[in-house]
Design an enzyme around this catalytic site. Sequence first.
Site, mmCIF file in Angstrom:
data_model
loop_
_atom_site.group_PDB
_atom_site.id
_atom_site.type_symbol
_atom_site.label_atom_id
_atom_site.label_comp_id
_atom_site.label_asym_id
_atom_site.label_seq_id
_atom_site.Cartn_x
_atom_site.Cartn_y
_atom_site.Cartn_z
ATOM 1 N N PRO A 1 -0.035 -0.235 5.983
ATOM 2 C CA PRO A 1 -0.984 -1.329 6.290
ATOM 3 C C PRO A 1 -2.426 -0.731 5.715
ATOM 4 O O PRO A 1 -3.300 -1.615 5.305
ATOM 5 C CB PRO A 1 -0.992 -1.315 7.708
ATOM 6 C CG PRO A 1 0.348 -1.014 8.084
ATOM 7 C CD PRO A 1 0.628 -0.101 7.160
ATOM 8 N N ASP A 2 -2.846 0.588 6.014
ATOM 9 C CA ASP A 2 -4.098 0.789 5.410
ATOM 10 C C ASP A 2 -4.245 0.849 3.966
ATOM 11 O O ASP A 2 -5.110 0.593 3.232
ATOM 12 C CB ASP A 2 -4.333 2.241 5.790
ATOM 13 C CG ASP A 2 -4.424 2.543 7.248
ATOM 14 O OD1 ASP A 2 -5.439 1.773 7.730
ATOM 15 O OD2 ASP A 2 -4.049 3.338 8.122
ATOM 16 N N PHE A 3 -3.082 1.359 3.308
ATOM 17 C CA PHE A 3 -2.960 1.399 1.874
ATOM 18 C C PHE A 3 -3.069 -0.027 1.353
ATOM 19 O O PHE A 3 -3.760 -0.579 0.403
ATOM 20 C CB PHE A 3 -1.715 1.885 1.143
ATOM 21 C CG PHE A 3 -1.716 1.930 -0.277
ATOM 22 C CD1 PHE A 3 -2.597 2.868 -1.157
ATOM 23 C CD2 PHE A 3 -0.743 1.018 -0.650
ATOM 24 C CE1 PHE A 3 -2.439 2.731 -2.431
ATOM 25 C CE2 PHE A 3 -0.576 0.904 -2.320
ATOM 26 C CZ PHE A 3 -1.307 1.674 -2.977
#
Lengths: 352, 414
Positions: free
Chosen positions: A176-178
Amino acid sequence: MTTAATPALAQAPLEGLRILDLSHFVAGPWCTVLLRELGAEVIKVEPPGGEISRNMGGVYAAGESAIFLGFNSGKKSVCIDLKTAEGREAVVRMAHEADVVVQNFRPGTAERLGVGAEQLRKVRPELVYCAITAFGPDGPYAERPANDPLIQALSGAMWATTTPGGTPIRMGVSLPDFAAGVLAAIGILSAIRRKSSTGKGATVDINLLDSQLYAQTDLLAGGEFSPSVQNGSVRCSEGRYFWVEADGGDSARVPVQGLSEVLRNDTARTRTLEHPTVGELHQLKIPVDVDPPWPATASPPPLLGADTRDILGELGFSDRTIERLADQGIINDDQIRTSNVNTTTPHNKEMP
Amino acid sequence: MPQRLPLEGVTVLDLSHLAAGPWCTMVLADLGADVIKVERPDSGDMSRQAGSVFAEDQSAVFLSLNRNKRSIALDLKDPEGREVFYDLADKADIVVENLRPGKAAQLGVDRSTLEKRNPGIIYASISAFGDSGPYVDLAGNDPIIQALSGAMAITGEADGPPARQGLSVPDFAAGMTAGLAILAALHGRHQDGLGRQLNLNLLDVSVFALGPRAQEFLLNGQEQPRLGSAHPQFAPYQAFPCSDDRYIYIAVINDKFWRLLCTALDEPELVDDPRYITNRDRVERREELTRIVGDLLIEHPSATWLERLQAKGVPCARVNSLSEALSDPQVIHNGLLSTVNHPTVGDLTTVGLPMTLDGVRPAVRTAPPLLGEHTDEILREIDGSSAEDPRPVRSGDKSGLSDKSNLNENRRMR
């Protein structure tokens, strides 16, 4: 694939773009570090005490967290208290000189701090403004705190990673962060391209949940929802694991590599920077090989407030004003920080 | 007035197939680029037949990664087909390919051929492992990349074997990284006027996507455990089963959230229990903590707990299945899903571009194309709209250009 005449003085492609980075922790800094690696100037505004990722996780070197060290190389750090009127005014002046502003506050926080899109567009009408949230600017979850595993849980990624009959499994990669970070960078560059022909900026809103679903879109089309089919499995032999493809007669078998096999002595994927307190800092490089090459933009992650004095000076703040703001705790700079930094204990810093 | 899309006026020639390349060109298409998908006349992009999930005659993989693009069926092994490709390349900004290393050169569609005609061309090549090295002859499919990248080793149940991440992380990550590099190169071309060859491979991008895990290893040299849904550095931070057999995930990232959790669990004495005050204490005593929290959670159904925990501000979420995710209230609220009419599938719902510009989400404008659906249209664009019969190759068998009407008819058969 080589080119005959490579110009001697190639520029990094995003050279000349200035990003004002109000973001923290992972998705925002991942976005801006990608832009930095491609040549943009990134000015990171940190609150007194530093952005939260400096004190996140359990792995530290010389008081700096792995998470901070991993996503902030090459950025400049300006330490300013946005909750003070003069601090806010300084940041607004910085926005006046910026092409892009990136933030990942909870919805409404930037506006409360006076650095929302509409507020900054008053001083910089053509600004490209990117807000990264967990769930979007509004809606039933908008106010809730969230991070990588909660997004993995909600998006179905955790369900899709579960083995039959087993308990939910978190993907090792913080996708999700990437996903949100790289898509935010894509959105920003697209908006800049449009600006070059229309003269108009844009507000790019992006969130972790939607980005994660875009990363799963291949599992979601056609009205059926199933984890992607595997035609192989993990098997153990000689005390180690292998992935074995059972497809047709041509069976492939590759080792399941641990981090030490992937990363130890890997000079092709890593680089070494000289960090003022950590010393030799090994990092992953951006995984794109370019011909003709772009010049490297690598420099270590900044100490807290290392560039406060320089950046405010460039904006026309007098030395006296800078001293006064520092005395009042509205800003912080590297001299102050350097004298404190060696007092922290490497590798076992307390959690916040 | 409709918003001008940010990449309007950018032309992408897409020689890619399956997942990583099409994902890259889809994000460019979603943002407004004109993506011309060059497909083999006989079978097209191999993803049209890939996987096990189909809607009518279309594979889910193809349907999910190719909307907003146009398709031209072109036999690049045929000299006339290749001429058409060169004409397209002369006017294109970007070429994306993920053929096997060396294949593009063999077909005469590599960068060094094209840049003689169009020096500003930006040419992105996505391979599995790069163009040399020990794995170069391996099939670069997703689990192989996950196994080699280190991601599989840190994914799985505690004390269990490594597990594949259930998503196509390498393809997605490579596609997005390529999209970003392409946009940077396009921006840079303004400055130096030069095109670029961009090389990416799935393995390197997958290692890069390890992100914090990689940086931690590069600092301390330690392998990281598999912990099921849990995290090595935080606790409690995992999925817990409830009495209705559903899991909810609780993510206590700091001491403040720990105190909120204790209150929500109605266990005030835990708040001040010196054994669990700091995250480091909690990580050290993860197992007993998991038992304490788990014994409480299993007493009530997930809906009860979610309501109670969320009311106290504890970061938590239900562990959704994929279909639940698509009907999740926030996903519905965001309007992320988009439905277009597809000629054989009917209403096709896909995940839209996950961003808005000035509050407007760029629309899914067109359905994934049928094979060769836009062959005529694109040929007419090359030769000018007045041309009655733009290319003699159109009718010739050896050009391999498809007949659209027959194709549509065939495709309607189930």
